[in-house]
Design a protein around this motif. Structure first.
Motif, PDB file in Angstrom:
ATOM      1  N   GLY A 204       0.805  -1.204   0.000  1.00 30.62           N
ATOM      2  CA  GLY A 204       0.000   0.000   0.000  1.00 30.62           C
ATOM      3  C   GLY A 204       0.842   1.259   0.000  1.00 30.62           C
ATOM      4  N   VAL A 205       1.890   1.289   0.839  1.00 28.72           N
ATOM      5  CA  VAL A 205       2.782   2.453   0.875  1.00 28.72           C
ATOM      6  C   VAL A 205       3.468   2.632  -0.473  1.00 28.72           C
ATOM      7  N   TYR A 206       3.857   1.530  -1.094  1.00 27.42           N
ATOM      8  CA  TYR A 206       4.512   1.596  -2.403  1.00 27.42           C
ATOM      9  C   TYR A 206       3.599   2.239  -3.448  1.00 27.42           C
ATOM     10  N   ILE A 207       2.349   1.793  -3.515  1.00 23.29           N
ATOM     11  CA  ILE A 207       1.412   2.357  -4.495  1.00 23.29           C
ATOM     12  C   ILE A 207       1.192   3.843  -4.224  1.00 23.29           C
ATOM     13  N   ILE A 208       1.013   4.211  -2.962  1.00 19.21           N
ATOM     14  CA  ILE A 208       0.780   5.616  -2.619  1.00 19.21           C
ATOM     15  C   ILE A 208       1.955   6.479  -3.054  1.00 19.21           C
ATOM     16  N   LEU A 209       3.175   6.036  -2.734  1.00 20.29           N
ATOM     17  CA  LEU A 209       4.353   6.841  -3.054  1.00 20.29           C
ATOM     18  C   LEU A 209       4.559   6.969  -4.563  1.00 20.29           C
ATOM     19  N   VAL A 210       4.437   5.862  -5.276  1.00 22.77           N
ATOM     20  CA  VAL A 210       4.708   5.924  -6.714  1.00 22.77           C
ATOM     21  C   VAL A 210       3.637   6.717  -7.446  1.00 22.77           C
ATOM     22  N   LEU A 211       2.364   6.513  -7.095  1.00 16.10           N
ATOM     23  CA  LEU A 211       1.303   7.299  -7.724  1.00 16.10           C
ATOM     24  C   LEU A 211       1.478   8.787  -7.423  1.00 16.10           C
ATOM     25  N   GLY A 212       1.799   9.109  -6.173  1.00 20.64           N
ATOM     26  CA  GLY A 212       1.972  10.507  -5.807  1.00 20.64           C
ATOM     27  C   GLY A 212       3.187  11.142  -6.449  1.00 20.64           C
ATOM     28  N   LEU A 213       4.314  10.410  -6.482  1.00 18.79           N
ATOM     29  CA  LEU A 213       5.552  10.972  -7.007  1.00 18.79           C
ATOM     30  C   LEU A 213       5.566  11.058  -8.524  1.00 18.79           C
ATOM     31  N   PHE A 214       4.735  10.264  -9.195  1.00 12.35           N
ATOM     32  CA  PHE A 214       4.636  10.379 -10.641  1.00 12.35           C
ATOM     33  C   PHE A 214       3.447  11.234 -11.075  1.00 12.35           C
ATOM     34  N   GLY A 215       2.613  11.656 -10.141  1.00  5.82           N
ATOM     35  CA  GLY A 215       1.427  12.428 -10.506  1.00  5.82           C
ATOM     36  C   GLY A 215       1.549  13.923 -10.314  1.00  5.82           C
ATOM     37  N   TRP A 216       2.619  14.396  -9.654  1.00  2.66           N
ATOM     38  CA  TRP A 216       2.736  15.819  -9.347  1.00  2.66           C
ATOM     39  C   TRP A 216       3.017  16.711 -10.549  1.00  2.66           C
ATOM     40  N   PRO A 217       3.663  16.264 -11.642  1.00  2.69           N
ATOM     41  CA  PRO A 217       3.997  17.211 -12.718  1.00  2.69           C
ATOM     42  C   PRO A 217       2.791  17.902 -13.345  1.00  2.69           C
ATOM     43  N   TYR A 218       1.646  17.217 -13.411  1.00  3.13           N
ATOM     44  CA  TYR A 218       0.475  17.822 -14.058  1.00  3.13           C
ATOM     45  C   TYR A 218      -0.029  19.029 -13.261  1.00  3.13           C
ATOM     46  N   ILE A 219      -0.174  18.844 -11.954  1.00  4.45           N
ATOM     47  CA  ILE A 219      -0.640  19.964 -11.124  1.00  4.45           C
ATOM     48  C   ILE A 219       0.427  21.045 -11.040  1.00  4.45           C
ATOM     49  N   ALA A 220       1.713  20.673 -11.101  1.00  2.09           N
ATOM     50  CA  ALA A 220       2.780  21.678 -11.063  1.00  2.09           C
ATOM     51  C   ALA A 220       2.699  22.603 -12.271  1.00  2.09           C
ATOM     52  N   ARG A 221       2.399  22.042 -13.426  1.00  2.00           N
ATOM     53  CA  ARG A 221       2.267  22.879 -14.623  1.00  2.00           C
ATOM     54  C   ARG A 221       1.063  23.817 -14.518  1.00  2.00           C
ATOM     55  N   ILE A 222      -0.043  23.301 -13.976  1.00  2.00           N
ATOM     56  CA  ILE A 222      -1.231  24.144 -13.822  1.00  2.00           C
ATOM     57  C   ILE A 222      -0.959  25.297 -12.859  1.00  2.00           C
ATOM     58  N   ILE A 223      -0.365  24.979 -11.704  1.00  2.08           N
ATOM     59  CA  ILE A 223      -0.089  26.011 -10.709  1.00  2.08           C
ATOM     60  C   ILE A 223       0.951  27.002 -11.230  1.00  2.08           C
ATOM     61  N   ARG A 224       1.946  26.518 -11.945  1.00  2.00           N
ATOM     62  CA  ARG A 224       2.958  27.427 -12.508  1.00  2.00           C
ATOM     63  C   ARG A 224       2.296  28.447 -13.441  1.00  2.00           C
ATOM     64  N   GLY A 225       1.395  27.982 -14.297  1.00  2.00           N
ATOM     65  CA  GLY A 225       0.712  28.895 -15.199  1.00  2.00           C
ATOM     66  C   GLY A 225      -0.142  29.912 -14.460  1.00  2.00           C
ATOM     67  N   GLN A 226      -0.834  29.473 -13.405  1.00  2.00           N
ATOM     68  CA  GLN A 226      -1.642  30.396 -12.616  1.00  2.00           C
ATOM     69  C   GLN A 226      -0.765  31.440 -11.909  1.00  2.00           C
ATOM     70  N   VAL A 227       0.363  30.992 -11.360  1.00  6.13           N
ATOM     71  CA  VAL A 227       1.237  31.913 -10.630  1.00  6.13           C
ATOM     72  C   VAL A 227       1.885  32.914 -11.586  1.00  6.13           C
ATOM     73  N   LEU A 228       2.243  32.481 -12.789  1.00  6.75           N
ATOM     74  CA  LEU A 228       2.810  33.410 -13.766  1.00  6.75           C
ATOM     75  C   LEU A 228       1.834  34.547 -14.077  1.00  6.75           C
ATOM     76  N   SER A 229       0.542  34.235 -14.054  1.00  7.34           N
ATOM     77  CA  SER A 229      -0.470  35.275 -14.275  1.00  7.34           C
ATOM     78  C   SER A 229      -0.673  36.144 -13.039  1.00  7.34           C
ATOM     79  N   LEU A 230      -0.684  35.508 -11.857  1.00  7.88           N
ATOM     80  CA  LEU A 230      -0.978  36.243 -10.632  1.00  7.88           C
ATOM     81  C   LEU A 230       0.168  37.154 -10.195  1.00  7.88           C
ATOM     82  N   ARG A 231       1.403  36.761 -10.488  1.00 10.23           N
ATOM     83  CA  ARG A 231       2.528  37.534  -9.950  1.00 10.23           C
ATOM     84  C   ARG A 231       2.647  38.918 -10.584  1.00 10.23           C
TER      85      ARG A 231
END
Length: 343
Positions: A204-231
């Motif tokens: 269970g810990v393995y699935i959680i870590l791998v899903l989480g560590l491979f899933g962050w780039p999508y939200i990082a791109r979304i937040i980066r785009g929002q912050v570029l506009s907000l700053r």
């Protein structure tokens, strides 16, 4: 003449008072009409008017309530997901349940498992708990890490932005499912070496870590785009001119303006990880029986898809309802927070 004028005086005064009262009422009503609303109040109003989204919000709330209460009900004996009922299966038919439709009865509303006689409804309800724990934990890791790196990348720019953007590209280059299967043996042993009990805990810990560590780039791109506009907005410039440090700008200025996309992305990512947990359990990497998850129950039921269709149907239905409910809830939240979205 004077008597007539005197008699009209009180009437005229009453009329004037009435007109003044009406104007005051109109002014007060106008103030109420033009009273401003916050973006959260506007989004909540649009959400309440969306009956479809509210319906699926109720289903999601019910699933969360079931997931929280299932372990308690199991300890209290209300649910019985582990007891074998050999008297409810027929050995002459290869262990199929006795009775019609997979052994459905008042005591077992969704029937019993072929070969074991365990109560299907109890196992599905407890399976929702473990599936939601895995999916929610992985989603929290992905959203948290993606938000942090997206904030740093979008706000600081220069070499931090370049480094994080390249890291996003490298992470997206790896196929997630293939990496989950390829790294399972090595990483599960490493997780066990850190003191995590072997078996379902380490899986269970393995699935959680791998899903989480491979899933962050999508939200990082979304937040980066929002912050570029907000700053570039005036309130960020005002905070800088007043001497606010970066930490204060992150916590007090940027993050409050990112709650809407974060909430929407969270509700859209969660059903993806529910499906991923089911697929990984089906492939034998996830949590294994006797601990029930929606994935390993579905994996076991495939063997009886033709002989006992109801046993295959109910786990598939549970997964489909959960995934569709979370997905449509995410769509509804996105429309509620975006007034320009097509209804």
């Amino acid at each position: 003449m004077s008597d007539r004028t005197a008699s009209r005086g009180p009437q005229r005064d009453a009329a004037v008072d009435s007109l003044e009262a009406d104007s005051l009422i109109q002014d007060e009503s106008a103030e109420q009409v033009i009273a401003g609303k916050t973006p959260w109040q506007l989004a909540r109003g649009r959400l309440y008017r969306d009956k479809i989204t509210m319906t699926f919000l109720g289903i999601v709330a019910l699933a969360l309530l079931v997931g929280i209460s299932a372990p308690i009900l199991t300890k209290l004996g209300v649910l019985d997901p582990y007891t074998f009922h050999q008297d409810l299966i027929d050995p002459n038919t290869g262990g199929l349940p006795k009775g019609p439709a997979g052994g459905i009865s008042l005591a077992h509303p969704l029937g019993v498992e072929p070969g074991t006689g365990r109560d299907v409804m109890s196992r599905l309800i407890l399976g929702v708990t473990f599936s939601l724990v895995v999916a929610t934990s992985a989603t929290i890791i992905a959203v948290g890490l993606g938000t942090l790196l997206g904030l740093i990348s979008g706000f600081l720019g220069h070499w931090p932005d370049f480094t994080i953007t390249r890291l996003i590209d490298i992470t997206l280059a790896f196929p997630q499912t293939l990496m989950l299967l390829a790294l399972s043996g090595m990483l599960i042993d490493r997780i066990t070496s850190f003191g995590v009990p072997a078996g379902n805990w380490s899986n269970g810990v393995y699935i959680i870590l791998v899903l989480g560590l491979f899933g962050w780039p999508y939200i990082a791109r979304i937040i980066r785009g929002q912050v570029l506009s907000l700053r570039e907005r005036e309130f960020i410039e005002a905070a800088r001119s007043l001497g606010a440090r970066n930490r204060r700008i992150y916590t007090k200025e940027l993050i409050p303006n990112l709650w809407a996309p974060l909430l929407v992305y969270f509700t859209l990512l969660l059903p993806t990880y529910i499906s991923a947990e089911a697929a990984l359990s089906f492939l034998g990497v996830g949590i294994q029986p006797p601990t029930p998850t929606l994935g390993n129950i579905l994996k076991y039921s495939v063997n009886y898809a033709s002989a006992d269709f109801t046993f295959f149907f109910f786990p598939a239905l549970f997964i489909a309802v959960l995934v569709i409910s979370f997905s449509l809830l995410g769509d509804g939240l996105r429309d509620a927070f975006d007034p320009k979205a097509e209804r």
